[in-house]
Design an enzyme around this catalytic site. Sequence first.
Site, PDB file in Angstrom:
ATOM      1  CG  HIS A   2      68.709  51.895  53.805  1.00 32.26           C
ATOM      2  ND1 HIS A   2      67.668  52.411  54.634  1.00 32.26           N
ATOM      3  CD2 HIS A   2      68.024  51.561  52.744  1.00 32.26           C
ATOM      4  CE1 HIS A   2      66.607  52.285  54.142  1.00 32.26           C
ATOM      5  NE2 HIS A   2      66.624  51.775  52.978  1.00 32.26           N
TER       6      HIS A   2
HETATM    7  C1  UD1 Z   1      66.598  48.398  48.929  1.00 27.51           C
HETATM    8  C2  UD1 Z   1      65.537  49.228  48.402  1.00 27.51           C
HETATM    9  C3  UD1 Z   1      65.056  50.320  49.471  1.00 27.51           C
HETATM   10  C4  UD1 Z   1      64.684  49.729  50.747  1.00 27.51           C
HETATM   11  C5  UD1 Z   1      66.150  48.896  51.138  1.00 27.51           C
HETATM   12  C6  UD1 Z   1      65.839  48.196  52.296  1.00 27.51           C
HETATM   13  C7  UD1 Z   1      65.213  49.639  45.906  1.00 27.51           C
HETATM   14  C8  UD1 Z   1      65.463  50.651  44.732  1.00 27.51           C
HETATM   15  N1  UD1 Z   1      65.834  49.894  47.018  1.00 27.51           N
HETATM   16  O1  UD1 Z   1      67.818  49.193  48.914  1.00 27.51           O
HETATM   17  O2  UD1 Z   1      63.848  50.934  48.665  1.00 27.51           O
HETATM   18  O3  UD1 Z   1      64.565  50.561  51.616  1.00 27.51           O
HETATM   19  O4  UD1 Z   1      66.346  47.742  50.268  1.00 27.51           O
HETATM   20  O5  UD1 Z   1      66.919  47.229  52.601  1.00 27.51           O
HETATM   21  O6  UD1 Z   1      65.212  48.611  45.557  1.00 27.51           O
HETATM   22  N2  UD1 Z   1      73.794  43.978  49.623  1.00 27.51           N
HETATM   23  C9  UD1 Z   1      74.118  42.960  50.324  1.00 27.51           C
HETATM   24  N3  UD1 Z   1      73.825  41.885  50.880  1.00 27.51           N
HETATM   25  C10 UD1 Z   1      72.204  41.855  50.482  1.00 27.51           C
HETATM   26  C11 UD1 Z   1      71.645  43.036  49.733  1.00 27.51           C
HETATM   27  C12 UD1 Z   1      72.549  44.117  49.223  1.00 27.51           C
HETATM   28  O7  UD1 Z   1      75.571  43.185  50.711  1.00 27.51           O
HETATM   29  O8  UD1 Z   1      71.588  41.158  50.773  1.00 27.51           O
HETATM   30  C13 UD1 Z   1      74.664  45.317  49.413  1.00 27.51           C
HETATM   31  C14 UD1 Z   1      74.786  45.220  47.821  1.00 27.51           C
HETATM   32  O9  UD1 Z   1      76.089  45.037  47.451  1.00 27.51           O
HETATM   33  C15 UD1 Z   1      74.666  46.849  47.582  1.00 27.51           C
HETATM   34  C16 UD1 Z   1      73.982  47.269  48.506  1.00 27.51           C
HETATM   35  O10 UD1 Z   1      73.916  46.500  49.724  1.00 27.51           O
HETATM   36  O11 UD1 Z   1      75.831  47.452  47.267  1.00 27.51           O
HETATM   37  C17 UD1 Z   1      72.684  48.028  48.356  1.00 27.51           C
HETATM   38  O12 UD1 Z   1      71.701  47.177  47.973  1.00 27.51           O
HETATM   39  P1  UD1 Z   1      70.627  47.411  47.159  1.00 27.51           P
HETATM   40  O13 UD1 Z   1      69.756  45.970  46.880  1.00 27.51           O
HETATM   41  O14 UD1 Z   1      71.239  47.940  45.695  1.00 27.51           O
HETATM   42  O15 UD1 Z   1      69.521  48.390  47.600  1.00 27.51           O
HETATM   43  P2  UD1 Z   1      69.352  48.705  49.083  1.00 27.51           P
HETATM   44  O16 UD1 Z   1      70.115  49.964  49.491  1.00 27.51           O
HETATM   45  O17 UD1 Z   1      69.282  47.545  49.861  1.00 27.51           O
END
Ligand code: UD1
Length: 388
Positions: free
Chosen positions: A226
């Site tokens: 991820h």
């Molecule tokens: C975050 C943390 C990372 C951790 C990871 C575990 C930060 C900087 N990063 O990264 O350290 O390892 O979580 O998962 O805080 N999304 C969904 N549903 C959700 C959450 C996210 O669809 O419930 C999608 C969002 O639209 C986004 C992507 O997943 O495009 C990434 O989500 P984001 O919260 O930005 O960071 P993570 O990559 O999950």
Amino acid sequence: MKIISVVGARPNFMKVAPFIHNINKNNKELIAKGQNPIAHILVHTGQHYDDRMSKAFFKALNIPDADINLGIGSGTHAEQVGLSMIELEKVFILENPDWVVIYGDVNATMAATVTAKKLHIKVCHVEAGLRSGDMKMPEEINRLVTDRLSDLLLVPDRLSIENLKMEGVPDSKIRFVGNIMIDTLEANRKKADLLNIEEIIHTNSISSGNQQLITNYKSYALMTLHRPSNVDDEKVLKALTNFIMDEVSKEIPVIWSIHPRTEKQLKAFELWGKLIKSENIYLVYPLDYHSMLKLNMYAGIMLTDSGGLQEECTVLGTPCLTMRWNTERPITLREHGGASVLVGNNIERIRKEFFDTQQQERKPERPELWDGNTAKRCLDAILDYHTE
Ligand code: UD1
């Protein structure tokens, strides 16, 4: 005493759970002695909002829903941090806690730290002192800011103490408590072991191919990916996915738990269609805590860029290829007795280590104080600080 814990993303939930359980246990003793219990408020920024990324963990880890959910959702880092700060400030002013406790290195961790310090509220960082040295990782920026501002730094291992000392943090702020996530692992491994692997795959499956059921539990690879450095660049994600489809899955079945970010990118780069039809690859949604633990307990090999899984592999002894060029958790590496080796995203390197590592036996290792009692030491450190 009033404590506010702030969480935002999936890896936080495994860390706050034992802390909450410990406060509840401690409160029973205080009440029995006729003393005031500790008031604890759980605030969720809402960065992770999908049921599978959030709610499922609260339920599985037996923690109540957050008292306050800020509903921040997805966005750029500035949006997530900025919106969290605006909302947290209101909560902190209203509740005026003695301590704000924050966990790990996600955006909620840093947002809560900066907000609390500007209101002169004491901050305790659980999982302090980790450093990857990689300033391109958003988590590294979160770690640096959080540790610089925190009053009490609770570290998981001795290497982290050295990191903090090199940055000039005085000994009086540092407490070596161990790894709180291992409290959760130890409290849940028996329950996880009761699960059935075929059933986990079946109930969480995304794949549409004619996958055969896995029958030999020692022979599958478990995978997660991820990090932006692995999934946001088309060339990198394409090479990794092709390697899994063309080589790894020809050797052993692969169970790949897909993070929402990765699913989005695989679709954007048009890799998704082929992947979900690939034989011997079992694509599953983000798994609940116990399902992931069960799969990890019986995997032949782990391929991951997750920090938490590196740590769990060390304790379970699952040979782990860490698909990163650096780690803030060197204690999990083979040279420090752990189960993991850094392979980055270079295919040749991954291939070599994949074939070498497959020959390896499980070798569970327990770093100092990763004993399932870290949450108690965290709370004790806060209570001791209070009386100092
Ligand atoms: C975050 C943390 C990372 C951790 C990871 C575990 C930060 C900087 N990063 O990264 O350290 O390892 O979580 O998962 O805080 N999304 C969904 N549903 C959700 C959450 C996210 O669809 O419930 C999608 C969002 O639209 C986004 C992507 O997943 O495009 C990434 O989500 P984001 O919260 O930005 O960071 P993570 O990559 O999950």
